[in-house]
Design a protein around this motif. Structure first.
Motif, short mmCIF file in Angstrom:
data_model
loop_
_atom_site.label_atom_id
_atom_site.label_comp_id
_atom_site.label_asym_id
_atom_site.label_seq_id
_atom_site.Cartn_x
_atom_site.Cartn_y
_atom_site.Cartn_z
N LYS A 339 -5.84 8.41 20.81
CA LYS A 339 -5.08 7.73 19.74
C LYS A 339 -5.81 6.47 19.27
O LYS A 339 -5.20 5.43 19.00
CB LYS A 339 -3.66 7.41 20.20
CG LYS A 339 -2.81 8.64 20.47
CD LYS A 339 -1.39 8.27 20.88
CE LYS A 339 -0.48 9.50 20.92
NZ LYS A 339 -0.97 10.57 21.79
N GLU A 340 -7.13 6.60 19.16
CA GLU A 340 -7.96 5.50 18.69
C GLU A 340 -9.01 6.03 17.72
O GLU A 340 -9.36 7.21 17.74
CB GLU A 340 -8.66 4.81 19.86
CG GLU A 340 -7.72 4.04 20.78
CD GLU A 340 -8.49 3.20 21.79
OE1 GLU A 340 -9.64 2.82 21.50
OE2 GLU A 340 -7.94 2.94 22.87
N GLU A 341 -9.51 5.14 16.88
CA GLU A 341 -10.57 5.52 15.94
C GLU A 341 -11.94 5.20 16.54
O GLU A 341 -12.08 4.26 17.33
CB GLU A 341 -10.38 4.80 14.60
CG GLU A 341 -9.13 5.28 13.86
CD GLU A 341 -9.07 4.77 12.43
OE1 GLU A 341 -9.78 3.79 12.11
OE2 GLU A 341 -8.31 5.35 11.63
N GLU A 342 -12.91 5.99 16.17
CA GLU A 342 -14.27 5.85 16.69
C GLU A 342 -15.23 5.78 15.50
O GLU A 342 -15.27 6.71 14.68
CB GLU A 342 -14.62 7.03 17.58
CG GLU A 342 -16.03 7.01 18.13
CD GLU A 342 -16.11 6.38 19.51
OE1 GLU A 342 -17.09 5.65 19.74
OE2 GLU A 342 -15.23 6.61 20.34
N LYS A 343 -15.98 4.70 15.41
CA LYS A 343 -16.98 4.59 14.34
C LYS A 343 -18.31 5.15 14.83
O LYS A 343 -18.83 4.72 15.86
CB LYS A 343 -17.16 3.14 13.89
CG LYS A 343 -18.12 3.02 12.71
CD LYS A 343 -18.14 1.63 12.11
CE LYS A 343 -19.06 1.59 10.89
NZ LYS A 343 -19.10 0.25 10.27
N ILE A 344 -18.83 6.14 14.09
CA ILE A 344 -20.11 6.75 14.45
C ILE A 344 -21.21 5.92 13.79
O ILE A 344 -21.55 6.13 12.61
CB ILE A 344 -20.17 8.23 13.99
CG1 ILE A 344 -18.91 8.98 14.42
CG2 ILE A 344 -21.42 8.89 14.55
CD1 ILE A 344 -18.67 9.06 15.89
N VAL A 345 -21.76 4.97 14.53
CA VAL A 345 -22.73 4.04 13.95
C VAL A 345 -24.03 4.75 13.60
O VAL A 345 -24.59 4.56 12.51
CB VAL A 345 -23.00 2.88 14.94
CG1 VAL A 345 -24.03 1.91 14.36
CG2 VAL A 345 -21.70 2.15 15.25
N LYS A 346 -24.50 5.61 14.52
CA LYS A 346 -25.73 6.37 14.27
C LYS A 346 -25.54 7.80 14.72
O LYS A 346 -24.84 8.07 15.71
CB LYS A 346 -26.92 5.75 15.02
CG LYS A 346 -27.35 4.40 14.48
CD LYS A 346 -28.58 3.89 15.23
CE LYS A 346 -29.03 2.53 14.68
NZ LYS A 346 -30.24 2.01 15.39
N ILE A 347 -26.18 8.72 13.99
CA ILE A 347 -26.14 10.14 14.34
C ILE A 347 -27.54 10.56 14.75
O ILE A 347 -28.53 10.16 14.14
CB ILE A 347 -25.69 11.01 13.14
CG1 ILE A 347 -24.42 10.47 12.52
CG2 ILE A 347 -25.50 12.46 13.57
CD1 ILE A 347 -24.09 11.14 11.20
N TYR A 348 -27.59 11.41 15.77
CA TYR A 348 -28.89 11.88 16.25
C TYR A 348 -28.91 13.41 16.34
O TYR A 348 -27.89 14.05 16.57
CB TYR A 348 -29.18 11.32 17.65
CG TYR A 348 -29.23 9.82 17.71
CD1 TYR A 348 -30.38 9.12 17.39
CD2 TYR A 348 -28.10 9.08 18.09
CE1 TYR A 348 -30.43 7.73 17.46
CE2 TYR A 348 -28.12 7.71 18.16
CZ TYR A 348 -29.29 7.03 17.84
OH TYR A 348 -29.33 5.66 17.90
#
Length: 684
Positions: A339-348
């Motif tokens: 029940k939290e948001e996750e920011k995807i700073v970088k994708i690999y």
């Protein structure tokens, strides 16, 4: 690499027995496809897939590894999976995100346990079998093919027959097209089929025709009328058969020769990520109902985390599959479990141990992100406006348990954090602290699995530890009825202490409860206000019996009489009197030792039934039933003492070459035989 879309992407798990050549074949495929400039070597420890210190030392895969390659305008994300049975969790993780499986099979006669396990685990996937090691002096290709057909039925469709010269594969016959191919200077060119090979080729052609005929009524009718199939009919039937699971193409070669054929066949026969059969049934959290999630870029973005790796320096790396939409750098997604948001700073894009940064990944892709604080294996991340939940991958349950002991004070302080890190990345590893025995216990799939845990603790987290046997939770009880009267009296100036109880102890045989307390006091010999104190005395007393100090189960204690003093009696006095009464009564009540029994379900091939039955007899087990399944498997149901089956995961693997599986759960307590009691009490 260019951007690839769902219809151009395929995810393939590379499975097979340990040592069958999976990693070497993946290495050569990466080289042929131009993903690497050299072919690494397992002995040199420089392959793309096996890069951890543990894998290099063992010269064997321990963790799954992702190797993306480009071939014929397709992108294939290969996931190289350990073949050792103890790392079955890696296989289950890989198959949760793969549409297809390439099964590497050794060329010598016999169906190895690893092949059988791979075929079973990938039973709902499109499959290609690659018979590896034709340059091995013990290779027996015709026998191997027949054994595959005998084991897996008419769907086995061999595409090739190797052309050998001095134990070296110099070409092959494409039996589907009835054309010869010869290798020369790293290239393949068309050549006539050698005349002396027709006796070998024609039976294989018959196998293909039979397999193709079984894909449709129309082709079956044509087959029965002995009309030849066209190349297009064979090709289309093979693709359709792989998709619906009715056909399994079989290729052959070595870990260097025949690799391009594998790549061509995967592109030709395997489904892309967006094929309708690869859609997922997910939970729509807004509507609180199930819905179908198709792997396409038009849907809201969602991804599924199938693997986590932790490192004390790099932190946590989360590996995922984009299950719908497109993932962009900087995107914020919602984790419905946390029940939290996750920011995807970088994708690999993973490539073995390397992570290659990219701006976006489309549906069907495998990717990674780092340093998540909330995300775990089996988590879903999705568009906050369209919350969904993808079902968890079910992992094999671990039944091989050992107590882990840190070596030295410094390791005691670090071990809890290190174990928690490893638990994050391995769902088949379970930790528990046993309050009774004061042991820290780890459960894994087998001894190799737990041995790897020790090595990871040492090399990755600098924690030294060892394993010890888990202490068995024995219990004590009584076999006969005894009535005991005990007085506690103490005088030391001022108010004294006085309490007297008469209690009848007898077996209740209810081992779910330590005791049952009753009172049948008449005439107020013991005031009712002291009954709770008597029970508190029982609660304290049953924590340790008179034989080996084990907790007591299954007694009924009835307070029938006693005495009290109007001034000196107290709760403490009656509690103490009860404890004394218990200790005096137990030796007179024929005390007995109870041992925990487990209920076991063992699933094996029929050929191992005799060995398993004999072995269970040596474990003091009772076989109480068995079931026979259609696929030749037998389920044996047995009951056995816990002390005898703590190492059963290792025993079963040894007896069945890794093919047997089992489940185990606590059943009940039973009286231990005299010889076992003597052994236990001598040890304690």
């Amino acid at each position: 690499m260019r951007d690839y879309h769902a219809h151009e992407i395929g995810n393939v798990a590379v499975l097979g027995h340990s040592g069958c050549g999976k990693t070497s074949i993946v290495e050569t495929m990466a080289y042929r496809a131009g993903a690497t400039g050299q072919i690494g070597n397992i002995q040199s420890g420089n392959t793309i897939s096996d890069y951890s210190a543990e894998e290099i030392a063992r010269q064997s895969s321990v963790n799954l590894s992702i190797v993306p390659i480009e071939w014929d305008n397709c992108k294939i994300n290969l996931i190289d999976v350990p073949g050792t049975f103890d790392f079955v969790g890696e296989t289950e993780a890989a198959l949760s995100v793969c549409e297809s499986a390439l099964i590497i099979c050794p060329s010598y006669a016999g169906i190895s346990a690893g092949t059988k396990q791979a075929m079973y685990k990938a039973r709902d996937k499109g499959k290609i079998i690659y018979i590896n090691g034709l340059d091995n002096p013990n290779s027996d290709y015709p026998t191997k093919l027949q054994q595959l057909k005998d084991t897996y039925g008419k769907g086995i469709a061999p595409i090739q027959v190797p052309i050998m010269d001095n134990n070296k594969m110099v070409g092959y016959v494409n039996v589907a097209k009835m054309e010869g191919r010869m290798f020369e200077n790293g290239q393949t060119h068309v050549a006539p089929i050698p005349e002396d090979m027709m006796d070998e080729v024609l039976p294989i052609k018959a196998m293909i025709d039979e397999a193709v005929a079984n894909t449709s009524d129309e082709l079956l009718e044509k087959y029965l009328e002995e009309e030849p199939f066209t190349k297009e009919e064979i090709s289309n039937a093979l693709r359709q058969g792989v998709t619906d699971g009715s056909l399994i193409p079989v290729l052959c070669g070595t870990d260097r020769i025949g690799i391009s054929i594998i790549l061509n066949s995967m592109c030709a026969f395997f489904d892309s990520a967006n094929h309708p059969k690869n859609a997922l049934i997910v939970k729509d959290l807004k509507k609180d109902d199930e819905k179908i999630l198709e792997c396409n870029e038009d849907s809201p973005t969602s991804l599924f985390v199938f693997k986590t790796i932790t490192d004390p320096f790099v932190g946590k790396t989360s590996y995922f599959k984009v299950t719908s939409g497109t993932l962009y750098t900087g995107m914020t997604l919602y984790n419905p479990k946390e029940k939290e948001e996750e920011k995807i700073v970088k994708i690999y894009q993973p490539m073995g141990k390397n992570l290659i940064e990219v701006d976006k990944l489309h549906a069907g892709e495998i990717g990674a992100f780092t340093r998540s604080t909330t995300c775990h294996t089996n988590d879903t991340l999705c568009d906050p406006r369209y919350p969904i939940l993808i079902p968890d991958t079910e992992y094999s349950k671990p039944y091989y348990k050992k107590a882990i002991v840190p070596l030295g004070k410094s390791n005691e302080e670090k071990i809890a954090n290190a174990i928690n890190r490893l638990l994050e990345e391995d769902p088949t590893l379970v930790y528990e602290y046993n309050e009774e025995t004061k042991q820290q216990c780890l459960s894994g799939i087998g001894d190799i699995h737990l041995d790897t845990v020790l090595n990871k603790l040492k090399t990755r987290f600098k924690v030294e530890a060892k394993f010890e046997d888990v202490k068995i939770p024995y219990r004590e009880t009584i076999k006969k009825e005894v009535t005991q009267r005990t007085r506690y009296k103490k005088q030391s100036g001022g108010h004294g202490q006085f309490g007297e109880v008469e209690i009848t102890f007898k077996p209740s045989r209810d081992y779910d409860k330590p005791y049952i307390f009753k009172e049948e006091v008449f005439g107020g010999a013991v005031p009712r206000t002291y009954f709770p104190a008597v029970e508190k005395g029982l609660i304290e007393s049953v924590k340790a019996g008179c034989l080996g100090g084990y907790p007591v189960l299954g007694i009924e204690a009835t307070l029938i009489d006693g005495a009290y003093h109007s001034v000196d009696s107290s709760e403490m006095a009656f509690k103490t009197a009860t404890s004394m009464c218990f200790k005096e009564a137990m030796p007179k009540a024929d005390p007995a030792l109870l041992e925990p029994y487990m209920k076991m379900k063992v699933i094996i091939d029929d050929e191992f039934t005799g060995d398993i039955m004999s072995h269970l007899n040596t474990l003091r087990a009772r076989v109480i039933g068995s079931d026979v399944f259609e696929d030749g498997l037998i389920k044996i149901i047995a009951e056995a003492p816990m002390s005898e089956v703590m190492n059963y995961a290792v025993d079963l693997r040894s007896m069945t070459q890794g093919q047997g599986v089992f489940e185990m759960e606590f059943l009940d307590y039973e009286f231990a035989p005299a010889n076992v009691v003597k052994k236990i009490l001598n040890k304690s």
